[in-house]
Design an enzyme around this catalytic site. Structure first.
Site, mmCIF file in Angstrom:
data_model
loop_
_atom_site.group_PDB
_atom_site.id
_atom_site.type_symbol
_atom_site.label_atom_id
_atom_site.label_comp_id
_atom_site.label_asym_id
_atom_site.label_seq_id
_atom_site.Cartn_x
_atom_site.Cartn_y
_atom_site.Cartn_z
ATOM 1 N N HIS A 94 94.935 86.116 30.445
ATOM 2 C CA HIS A 94 95.999 85.164 30.762
ATOM 3 C C HIS A 94 97.316 85.594 30.130
ATOM 4 O O HIS A 94 97.324 86.201 29.065
ATOM 5 C CB HIS A 94 95.614 83.758 30.285
ATOM 6 N N PRO A 95 98.422 85.260 30.781
ATOM 7 C CA PRO A 95 99.730 85.647 30.246
ATOM 8 C C PRO A 95 100.177 84.696 29.142
ATOM 9 O O PRO A 95 99.719 83.558 29.046
ATOM 10 C CB PRO A 95 100.656 85.497 31.465
ATOM 11 N N ALA A 146 98.881 74.520 32.658
ATOM 12 C CA ALA A 146 100.299 74.162 32.729
ATOM 13 C C ALA A 146 100.562 73.071 33.762
ATOM 14 O O ALA A 146 101.414 72.211 33.544
ATOM 15 C CB ALA A 146 101.143 75.401 33.029
ATOM 16 N N VAL A 169 96.210 79.400 25.930
ATOM 17 C CA VAL A 169 95.931 79.057 27.327
ATOM 18 C C VAL A 169 95.895 77.545 27.445
ATOM 19 O O VAL A 169 95.179 76.872 26.700
ATOM 20 C CB VAL A 169 94.593 79.663 27.807
#
Length: 171
Positions: free
Chosen positions: A73-74, A127, A124
């Site tokens: 994940h970014p 969002a 994480v």
């Protein structure tokens, strides 16, 4: 194969493995292995059956595998837009990450760095289920956790992200 309209469960159950992985391969960020593993469990009953299988895949990974999924994940903020998947770009935009003030951006980058340094993977959070203030507060509070809590928290967030992505494919 691309999807422009939502797929039905009948459509999904007819997909060969390559097409299934092409469509569902980013339900878990950059983890087409999950889609390839889930495909073998056809026929699926509905989107929630697929989600349960994705969750089972994640839960059955050893700790280092779960951490590896989290590392896919970014970071929130800090990556150039081109480095984010389309899904991550849309999710971060929905949370207001793209409209942070300079101070908010600095706070998020600082907390991201502390988090990554402490746990070895990025923070994480789903969002789309949070807005920027909740994300900033979550980053701050979750820094107090130990690694086991954060692997568990991160995997649960990945499952929430996966469900929303699945619903975006199948409705």
């Amino acid at each position: 194969m691309t999807t422009e309209t939502l797929l039905t469960i009948v459509d999904v159950n007819k997909l060969d493995c390559d097409d299934f992985v092409s469509i569902f391969g980013n339900v878990i960020e950059h983890c087409s292995l999950c889609a390839a593993a889930v495909w073998q469990h056809r026929p699926f009953r509905d989107v929630y059956h697929i989600h349960k299988l994705v969750g089972d895949f994640l839960d059955n990974l050893p700790d280092d595998g779960q951490q590896g999924v989290l590392r896919l994940h970014p970071d929130l903020v800090g990556k150039v837009a081109g480095a984010l998947t389309v899904e991550s770009q849309n999710e971060q935009k929905a949370a207001g990450i793209d409209s942070l003030t300079r101070d908010e951006k600095e706070a998020m980058q600082e907390r991201n760095t502390k988090y990554r340094n402490k746990f070895g993977f990025p923070f994480v959070i789903c969002a789309r289920k949070n807005k920027k203030d909740a994300i900033l507060e979550g980053l701050k509070s979750r820094l107090e956790n130990d690694i086991d809590e954060e692997v568990s928290n991160g995997v649960e967030q990945v499952k929430q992200i996966a469900l929303l992505r699945l619903l975006g494919i199948m409705g």
